[in-house]
Motif scaffolding. Structure first.
Motif, PDB file in Angstrom:
ATOM      1  N   PHE A 112      -0.632  -7.783  15.774  1.00  0.00           N
ATOM      2  CA  PHE A 112       0.311  -7.817  14.436  1.00  0.00           C
ATOM      3  C   PHE A 112       1.603  -7.288  15.142  1.00  0.00           C
ATOM      4  O   PHE A 112       1.900  -6.394  15.762  1.00  0.00           O
ATOM      5  CB  PHE A 112      -0.114  -6.990  13.554  1.00  0.00           C
ATOM      6  N   GLN A 113       2.765  -8.037  14.602  1.00  0.00           N
ATOM      7  CA  GLN A 113       4.159  -7.628  14.852  1.00  0.00           C
ATOM      8  C   GLN A 113       4.821  -7.605  13.736  1.00  0.00           C
ATOM      9  O   GLN A 113       4.748  -8.469  12.865  1.00  0.00           O
ATOM     10  CB  GLN A 113       4.761  -8.865  15.734  1.00  0.00           C
ATOM     11  N   PRO A 114       5.294  -6.549  13.302  1.00  0.00           N
ATOM     12  CA  PRO A 114       6.228  -6.287  12.193  1.00  0.00           C
ATOM     13  C   PRO A 114       7.162  -7.291  11.868  1.00  0.00           C
ATOM     14  O   PRO A 114       8.031  -7.684  12.826  1.00  0.00           O
ATOM     15  CB  PRO A 114       6.857  -4.947  12.149  1.00  0.00           C
ATOM     16  N   VAL A 115       7.611  -7.694  10.626  1.00  0.00           N
ATOM     17  CA  VAL A 115       8.642  -8.603  10.397  1.00  0.00           C
ATOM     18  C   VAL A 115       9.416  -7.796   9.319  1.00  0.00           C
ATOM     19  O   VAL A 115       8.999  -7.239   8.300  1.00  0.00           O
ATOM     20  CB  VAL A 115       8.201  -9.943   9.749  1.00  0.00           C
ATOM     21  N   GLU A 116      10.513  -7.861   9.416  1.00  0.00           N
ATOM     22  CA  GLU A 116      11.556  -7.205   8.645  1.00  0.00           C
ATOM     23  C   GLU A 116      11.722  -7.874   7.050  1.00  0.00           C
ATOM     24  O   GLU A 116      11.875  -9.313   7.225  1.00  0.00           O
ATOM     25  CB  GLU A 116      12.901  -7.046   9.144  1.00  0.00           C
ATOM     26  N   LEU A 117      11.736  -7.197   6.296  1.00  0.00           N
ATOM     27  CA  LEU A 117      11.562  -7.990   4.890  1.00  0.00           C
ATOM     28  C   LEU A 117      13.250  -7.624   4.435  1.00  0.00           C
ATOM     29  O   LEU A 117      13.727  -6.428   4.273  1.00  0.00           O
ATOM     30  CB  LEU A 117      10.720  -7.477   3.790  1.00  0.00           C
ATOM     31  N   VAL A 118      14.033  -8.605   4.030  1.00  0.00           N
ATOM     32  CA  VAL A 118      15.131  -8.486   3.561  1.00  0.00           C
ATOM     33  C   VAL A 118      15.287  -8.876   2.064  1.00  0.00           C
ATOM     34  O   VAL A 118      15.343  -9.994   1.715  1.00  0.00           O
ATOM     35  CB  VAL A 118      16.269  -9.187   4.380  1.00  0.00           C
ATOM     36  N   PRO A 119      15.562  -8.032   1.194  1.00  0.00           N
ATOM     37  CA  PRO A 119      15.802  -8.536  -0.163  1.00  0.00           C
ATOM     38  C   PRO A 119      16.930  -9.186  -0.464  1.00  0.00           C
ATOM     39  O   PRO A 119      18.117  -9.278   0.114  1.00  0.00           O
ATOM     40  CB  PRO A 119      16.192  -6.933  -0.956  1.00  0.00           C
ATOM     41  N   ASP A 120      16.726 -10.172  -1.568  1.00  0.00           N
ATOM     42  CA  ASP A 120      17.835 -11.280  -1.768  1.00  0.00           C
ATOM     43  C   ASP A 120      18.765 -10.338  -2.965  1.00  0.00           C
ATOM     44  O   ASP A 120      18.386 -10.029  -3.906  1.00  0.00           O
ATOM     45  CB  ASP A 120      17.127 -12.423  -2.587  1.00  0.00           C
ATOM     46  N   PRO A 121      20.054 -10.061  -2.569  1.00  0.00           N
ATOM     47  CA  PRO A 121      21.156  -9.390  -3.321  1.00  0.00           C
ATOM     48  C   PRO A 121      21.078  -9.918  -4.863  1.00  0.00           C
ATOM     49  O   PRO A 121      21.108  -9.253  -5.689  1.00  0.00           O
ATOM     50  CB  PRO A 121      22.408  -9.591  -2.527  1.00  0.00           C
ATOM     51  N   GLU A 122      21.108 -11.320  -4.883  1.00  0.00           N
ATOM     52  CA  GLU A 122      21.000 -12.012  -6.059  1.00  0.00           C
ATOM     53  C   GLU A 122      20.004 -11.577  -7.083  1.00  0.00           C
ATOM     54  O   GLU A 122      20.008 -11.501  -8.306  1.00  0.00           O
ATOM     55  CB  GLU A 122      21.084 -13.513  -5.962  1.00  0.00           C
ATOM     56  N   GLU A 123      18.811 -11.491  -6.401  1.00  0.00           N
ATOM     57  CA  GLU A 123      17.498 -11.245  -7.334  1.00  0.00           C
ATOM     58  C   GLU A 123      17.574  -9.518  -7.813  1.00  0.00           C
ATOM     59  O   GLU A 123      16.975  -9.330  -8.782  1.00  0.00           O
ATOM     60  CB  GLU A 123      16.307 -11.330  -6.442  1.00  0.00           C
ATOM     61  N   LEU A 124      18.401  -8.805  -7.099  1.00  0.00           N
ATOM     62  CA  LEU A 124      18.290  -7.479  -7.165  1.00  0.00           C
ATOM     63  C   LEU A 124      19.235  -7.254  -8.428  1.00  0.00           C
ATOM     64  O   LEU A 124      19.378  -6.095  -8.910  1.00  0.00           O
ATOM     65  CB  LEU A 124      18.903  -6.511  -6.047  1.00  0.00           C
ATOM     66  N   LYS A 125      20.259  -8.110  -8.514  1.00  0.00           N
ATOM     67  CA  LYS A 125      21.096  -7.987  -9.831  1.00  0.00           C
ATOM     68  C   LYS A 125      20.628  -7.933 -11.185  1.00  0.00           C
ATOM     69  O   LYS A 125      21.315  -7.139 -12.089  1.00  0.00           O
ATOM     70  CB  LYS A 125      22.268  -9.098  -9.746  1.00  0.00           C
ATOM     71  N   GLY A 126      19.574  -8.791 -11.217  1.00  0.00           N
ATOM     72  CA  GLY A 126      18.913  -8.802 -12.534  1.00  0.00           C
ATOM     73  C   GLY A 126      18.929  -8.124 -13.598  1.00  0.00           C
ATOM     74  O   GLY A 126      18.824  -7.947 -14.676  1.00  0.00           O
ATOM     75  N   GLY A 128       0.788  -1.213  -0.035  1.00  0.00           N
ATOM     76  CA  GLY A 128       0.015   0.092   0.158  1.00  0.00           C
ATOM     77  C   GLY A 128       0.831   1.299   0.075  1.00  0.00           C
ATOM     78  O   GLY A 128       2.130   1.122   0.318  1.00  0.00           O
ATOM     79  N   PRO A 129       0.359   2.429  -0.346  1.00  0.00           N
ATOM     80  CA  PRO A 129       0.907   3.824  -0.128  1.00  0.00           C
ATOM     81  C   PRO A 129       1.312   4.136   1.033  1.00  0.00           C
ATOM     82  O   PRO A 129       0.589   3.944   2.052  1.00  0.00           O
ATOM     83  CB  PRO A 129       0.021   4.767  -1.018  1.00  0.00           C
ATOM     84  N   ILE A 130       2.479   4.897   1.372  1.00  0.00           N
ATOM     85  CA  ILE A 130       2.838   5.513   2.726  1.00  0.00           C
ATOM     86  C   ILE A 130       1.838   6.305   3.014  1.00  0.00           C
ATOM     87  O   ILE A 130       1.215   6.268   4.133  1.00  0.00           O
ATOM     88  CB  ILE A 130       4.269   6.052   2.735  1.00  0.00           C
ATOM     89  N   THR A 131       1.508   7.427   2.048  1.00  0.00           N
ATOM     90  CA  THR A 131       0.416   8.283   2.184  1.00  0.00           C
ATOM     91  C   THR A 131      -0.251   8.387   0.901  1.00  0.00           C
ATOM     92  O   THR A 131       0.222   7.906  -0.038  1.00  0.00           O
ATOM     93  CB  THR A 131       1.100   9.684   2.465  1.00  0.00           C
ATOM     94  N   ALA A 132      -1.558   8.938   0.683  1.00  0.00           N
ATOM     95  CA  ALA A 132      -2.076   9.065  -0.455  1.00  0.00           C
ATOM     96  C   ALA A 132      -1.572   9.440  -1.715  1.00  0.00           C
ATOM     97  O   ALA A 132      -0.850  10.659  -1.615  1.00  0.00           O
ATOM     98  CB  ALA A 132      -3.421   9.723  -0.099  1.00  0.00           C
ATOM     99  N   GLY A 133      -1.274   8.819  -2.737  1.00  0.00           N
ATOM    100  CA  GLY A 133      -0.599   9.220  -3.771  1.00  0.00           C
ATOM    101  C   GLY A 133       0.887   8.860  -3.767  1.00  0.00           C
ATOM    102  O   GLY A 133       1.503   9.349  -4.619  1.00  0.00           O
ATOM    103  N   SER A 134       1.405   8.347  -2.881  1.00  0.00           N
ATOM    104  CA  SER A 134       2.725   8.133  -2.829  1.00  0.00           C
ATOM    105  C   SER A 134       3.091   6.818  -3.440  1.00  0.00           C
ATOM    106  O   SER A 134       2.391   6.127  -3.708  1.00  0.00           O
ATOM    107  CB  SER A 134       3.168   8.354  -1.277  1.00  0.00           C
ATOM    108  N   THR A 135       4.519   6.644  -3.205  1.00  0.00           N
ATOM    109  CA  THR A 135       4.964   5.345  -3.749  1.00  0.00           C
ATOM    110  C   THR A 135       4.514   4.230  -2.845  1.00  0.00           C
ATOM    111  O   THR A 135       4.439   4.309  -1.811  1.00  0.00           O
ATOM    112  CB  THR A 135       6.589   5.332  -3.667  1.00  0.00           C
ATOM    113  N   LEU A 136       4.411   2.923  -3.748  1.00  0.00           N
ATOM    114  CA  LEU A 136       3.846   1.973  -2.920  1.00  0.00           C
ATOM    115  C   LEU A 136       5.113   1.387  -1.951  1.00  0.00           C
ATOM    116  O   LEU A 136       6.273   1.422  -2.479  1.00  0.00           O
ATOM    117  CB  LEU A 136       3.824   0.742  -4.229  1.00  0.00           C
ATOM    118  N   THR A 137       4.752   0.889  -0.761  1.00  0.00           N
ATOM    119  CA  THR A 137       5.640   0.304  -0.030  1.00  0.00           C
ATOM    120  C   THR A 137       5.012  -1.020   0.324  1.00  0.00           C
ATOM    121  O   THR A 137       3.788  -1.290   0.427  1.00  0.00           O
ATOM    122  CB  THR A 137       5.724   1.201   1.325  1.00  0.00           C
ATOM    123  N   ILE A 138       5.974  -2.007   0.669  1.00  0.00           N
ATOM    124  CA  ILE A 138       5.462  -3.629   0.948  1.00  0.00           C
ATOM    125  C   ILE A 138       5.869  -3.586   2.467  1.00  0.00           C
ATOM    126  O   ILE A 138       7.297  -3.553   2.756  1.00  0.00           O
ATOM    127  CB  ILE A 138       6.139  -4.449  -0.057  1.00  0.00           C
TER     128      ILE A 138
END
Length: 67
Positions: A53-67, A33-43
């Protein structure tokens, strides 16, 4: 099943009262969802434990980011 993902197109990527009412078990909830109305999508991710609900840190896979 480990979890579910869904979007809040008009509100932040945070659990809503409906999410809380329908939550169950040790399930991973990934919400987009957006952080605020009209802003960039966040996950963000959350686990539902002990009635909250307890937040869980999402950590990108560096290998996937190389694409």
């Amino acid at each position: 099943m480990l979890g579910a993902y869904y979007s809040h197109p008009r509100s932040a990527a945070e659990p809503s009262p409906t999410d809380l009412a329908e939550a169950f078990g040790d399930f991973l909830y990934v919400i987009a969802g957006p952080i605020t109305a009209g802003s960039t999508l966040t996950i963000r991710a959350y686990r539902f434990r002990n009635g909250n609900f307890q937040p869980v840190e999402l950590v990108p896979d560096p290998e996937e980011l190389k694409g």
